[in-house]
Design an enzyme around this catalytic site. Structure first.
Site, short mmCIF file in Angstrom:
data_model
loop_
_atom_site.label_atom_id
_atom_site.label_comp_id
_atom_site.label_asym_id
_atom_site.label_seq_id
_atom_site.Cartn_x
_atom_site.Cartn_y
_atom_site.Cartn_z
N ASP A 160 0.83 -1.21 0.00
CA ASP A 160 0.00 0.00 0.00
C ASP A 160 0.86 1.25 0.00
O ASP A 160 0.56 2.22 -0.68
CB ASP A 160 -0.95 0.02 1.20
N ARG A 167 -0.21 6.34 -6.78
CA ARG A 167 -1.57 6.82 -7.10
C ARG A 167 -1.65 8.33 -6.98
O ARG A 167 -2.30 9.00 -7.77
CB ARG A 167 -2.58 6.15 -6.18
N LYS A 186 -4.43 -2.06 5.53
CA LYS A 186 -3.69 -1.58 6.71
C LYS A 186 -4.39 -2.01 8.00
O LYS A 186 -3.74 -2.34 8.99
CB LYS A 186 -3.59 -0.05 6.66
#
Ligand code: URA
Ligand code: CA
Length: 442
Positions: A160, A167, A186
């Site tokens: 992530d 992103r 997460k």
């Protein structure tokens, strides 16, 4: 299997297999797949979507890309996560209140992102506060005190971390499967068993419409439920800052003001914090009904047990807990300047993203990743949507590093406010509750 064929499949709108998705997450975590291929796949996902099964696979693969904690905190580990807001200080209000009612709040927080504030940056406004703790110490504080708030460690969901940074710079943040998997991976990795999600909607949120916010909420509840977690999502309003204070030390001050009983219990920040906290007590098993849970939290608030808990938590994390008795010990900006309303009228709307951006540009947030935060700066909105203001009346108190910054910020804030000659209602706070039984309008 080669990575190119994975991009090719998603480009043509095909569903990816569990194996392909695992290769994507592992490639992101280990660095074996280059940024340009990851970015191409992210854009293909942004444009062609993922079905529920793919999104669930991606969430688990990202969670398993690093350490998976199984913390023994002496109860159900609960966490809460907001999709990002302005003046959104609910964590600092609800974590101590929930802990004061017996909950075990294992809170992994983020830093500010774009125009939104981050709890970790706010905590660092407290002198001495440590927000990176070894996992064993973090878990020990939760076990002893009932709450700890720390940042995401490098070992937790590294896929992530890498994908999120990509992103941010490839215009692929606003994708429901990518947001859902990012948030929940997460939470799964940190060992939270009960998760309350605050999905913001409105001019200051990632999702601007209620419909999109509900879709995101449903996606996250479905994945969590499939993975055996208790997940509740609340769609709540972000048409204006939730608290009146925007900026790191200012938001800590407002959280302390709420816990010290200096803010009306119906103030939006207190109201939403108690509502979310009540769902945390339900998830943690401390209460059986929402009404019971709210009553427990309000008793803790009125008896000062929330403030006492915040002090304990600050002390355990190395911070100066005297700020709880004297908010004057928090960093103060040198220039405190009122902003005059330009006309008579009702404040009818705010461009809440522009307000968050104004605080960010003052130094309360980062423009580039390596920027230092100025903890003291920000502003206090003196009026809310629906309030009447007279021309020349103070509408917002600026806390700036320089008079020049105050002037610039004042102009930005005024251009983000809309006034109306006719009365208008207050901004809506709670929209929908989404849980494993469906969507319930509030
Ligand atoms: N918060 C996250 O952690 N991830 C997202 O993708 C969006 C908000
Ligand atoms: Ca904020």
């Amino acid at each position: 299997m080669d990575f190119l064929s994975i991009i090719e499949d998603k480009k043509r709108g095909r569903a990816l297999s569990a194996e392909q998705i695992r290769m994507f997450a592992d490639g992101a975590a280990t660095g074996s797949v280059p940024d340009y291929q990851l970015s191409a796949l992210l854009m293909a996902i942004r444009l062609n979507g993922m079905n529920a099964e793919e999104t669930a696979h991606l969430t688990m693969a990202m969670a398993q890309s690093g350490n998976m904690l199984q913390p023994d905190v002496g109860g159900v580990p609960v966490d809460k996560h907001s999709t990002g807001g302005v003046g959104d200080t609910t964590t600092l209000v609800l974590a101590p209140l929930v802990a004061a009612c017996g909950g075990k709040v294992l809170k992994m927080s983020g830093r500010g992102l774009g125009h939104t504030g981050g709890t970790v940056d706010k905590m660092e406004a407290i002198p001495g506060m440590r927000v990176t703790l070894p996992e064993s110490e973090f878990v020990d504080i939760v076990r002893r005190i009932g709450c700890a708030v720390v940042g995401q460690s490098a070992e937790l969901a590294p896929a992530d971390k890498r994908l999120y940074a990509l992103r941010d710079v490839t215009a692929t943040v606003d994708s429901i499967p990518l947001i859902a998997s990012s948030v929940l991976s997460k939470k799964f990795a940190s060992g939270a068993r009960a998760i309350v999600l605050d999905v913001k909607t409105g001019s200051g949120a990632l999702m601007n419409t209620e419909e999109d916010s509900i879709r995101l909420a449903k996606a996250m509840v479905d994945i969590g439920t499939l993975a055996g977690r208790y997940v509740t999502a609340v769609v709540s309003g972000m048409q204006e800052p939730l608290g009146s204070h925007v900026g790191n030390a200012l938001e800590v001050k407002e959280a302390i003001d709420v816990l010290a009983g200096r803010v009306d219990e119906n103030h939006p920040l207190c109201y939403v914090a108690v509502y979310l906290g009540a769902h945390m007590l339900l998830g943690g098993g401390q209460a059986q009904t929402l009404e019971e849970a709210k009553a427990m939290l309000l008793s803790a608030l009125r008896e000062g047990r929330g403030l006492a808990k915040l002090k304990e938590m600050i002390r355990a994390q190395g911070g100066d807990d005297r700020v709880c008795d004297d908010v004057g010990l928090l960093p103060q900006a040198p220039c405190i300047v009122p902003l005059a309303a330009p006309e008579d009228g009702y404040l009818s709307a705010t461009d809440c993203t522009a307000l968050g951006r104004a605080a960010q540009l003052m130094g309360a947030g980062r423009i580039r990743k390596e920027d230092e935060i100025d903890p003291a700066v920000g502003f206090v909105m003196e009026k809310r949507i629906g309030d009447f203001v007279r021309k020349g009346e103070n509408i917002c108190t600026l806390h700036a590093r320089s008079m020049e910054s105050a002037k610039e910020t004042g102009e930005r804030i005024l251009s983000a406010l809309t006034f109306s000659a006719v009365p208008c209602g207050k901004a809506r706070l709670l929209y929908d509750l989404v849980d494993c039984t469906g969507v319930h309008p509030l």
